[in-house]
Design an enzyme around this catalytic site. Structure first.
Site, PDB file in Angstrom:
ATOM      1  CG  ASN A  82      48.935  43.738  34.394  1.00 54.90           C
ATOM      2  OD1 ASN A  82      48.580  43.199  33.305  1.00 54.90           O
ATOM      3  ND2 ASN A  82      50.021  44.510  34.492  1.00 54.90           N
ATOM      4  CG  HIS A  83      42.921  40.874  37.652  1.00 52.21           C
ATOM      5  ND1 HIS A  83      41.654  40.538  38.163  1.00 52.21           N
ATOM      6  CD2 HIS A  83      42.662  41.991  36.883  1.00 52.21           C
ATOM      7  CE1 HIS A  83      40.519  41.542  37.705  1.00 52.21           C
ATOM      8  NE2 HIS A  83      41.325  42.390  37.034  1.00 52.21           N
ATOM      9  CG  ASN A  84      48.625  37.613  42.370  1.00 56.54           C
ATOM     10  OD1 ASN A  84      48.946  37.008  41.667  1.00 56.54           O
ATOM     11  ND2 ASN A  84      48.901  37.874  43.620  1.00 56.54           N
TER      12      ASN A  84
END
Length: 212
Positions: A82-84
């Site tokens: 997951n990336h922001n």
């Protein structure tokens, strides 16, 4: 009465494409139930390569129940992927260290929790399970499915994104199966009632309940 050796890596004579995962996996953040197997003609012993973006510093776990059947190329995407998406850039600056560590505070794209696969689950070839997914007991995940939402027990899910196709049984039968949780019986009892468990005679299933 007994089944195959629970401690064996390759429980089927002269077949080396199928292994009992509990006797193969070494990562403490991957928990595997008894008799769950992985089938891979290339190398079933290398199952952990399919658990992707599973970083120790995140601490999420992959939990797989008992008596599951996992086909080749099934992939589990963990929370490290997951990336922001709420920041101006999705680039994970903080992960690279040095002066870029100031980006660690905003590194996460949202923790989805552990990925939990129930008991007696069949996951078909090349399926992908996204982070934090919960798959209920007795569910079937079709070939090439991308599972993006939790899956109810005794349902069949397929497609990209995965959608409910149908339930395997009437609700009465599902309720009985959820209540007896046969995978928690001792192996002698399971072996005794294999003719009932491998059939679909609801009357025989009800009689089994009465006999307990």
């Amino acid at each position: 009465m007994s089944g195959p050796d629970i401690k064996s890596v390759f429980p089927m004579k002269n077949i080396r494409s199928l292994c009992f995962l509990k006797n193969v996996v070494v990562n403490p953040n991957i928990e595997i139930g008894d008799y769950t197997y992985y089938d891979d003609y290339n190398n079933p012993l290398d199952f952990e390569k399919n658990v992707l973006y599973h970083f120790d510093f995140i601490g999420d776990k992959l939990k797989i129940g008992k008596f599951c059947a996992i086909a080749s190329n099934v992939k589990f995407i963990m929370n490290g992927a997951n990336h922001n998406t709420n920041s101006f850039t999705t680039f994970p600056f903080g992960a690279f260290g040095g002066d870029w560590e100031v980006g660690l505070e905003n590194l996460s794209g949202g923790y989805k929790g552990d990925t939990v696969i129930g008991n007696d689950v069949w996951i078909g070839y090349n399926a992908t399970i996204m982070p934090g997914i919960k798959i209920g007991d007795g569910a079937i995940i079709a070939t090439n499915t991308v599972v993006t939402k939790d899956v109810p027990s005794y349902s069949i899910v397929g497609g990209n994104p995965g959608k409910l196709i149908r339930y395997r049984f009437e609700q009465e039968t599902i309720d009985i199966l959820n209540s007896i949780q046969w995978w928690n019986w001792d192996i002698e009892k399971i072996t005794e009632f294999i003719p009932v468990l491998t059939g679909n005679n609801i009357s025989a299933l009800k009689e089994l309940i009465k006999s307990q």
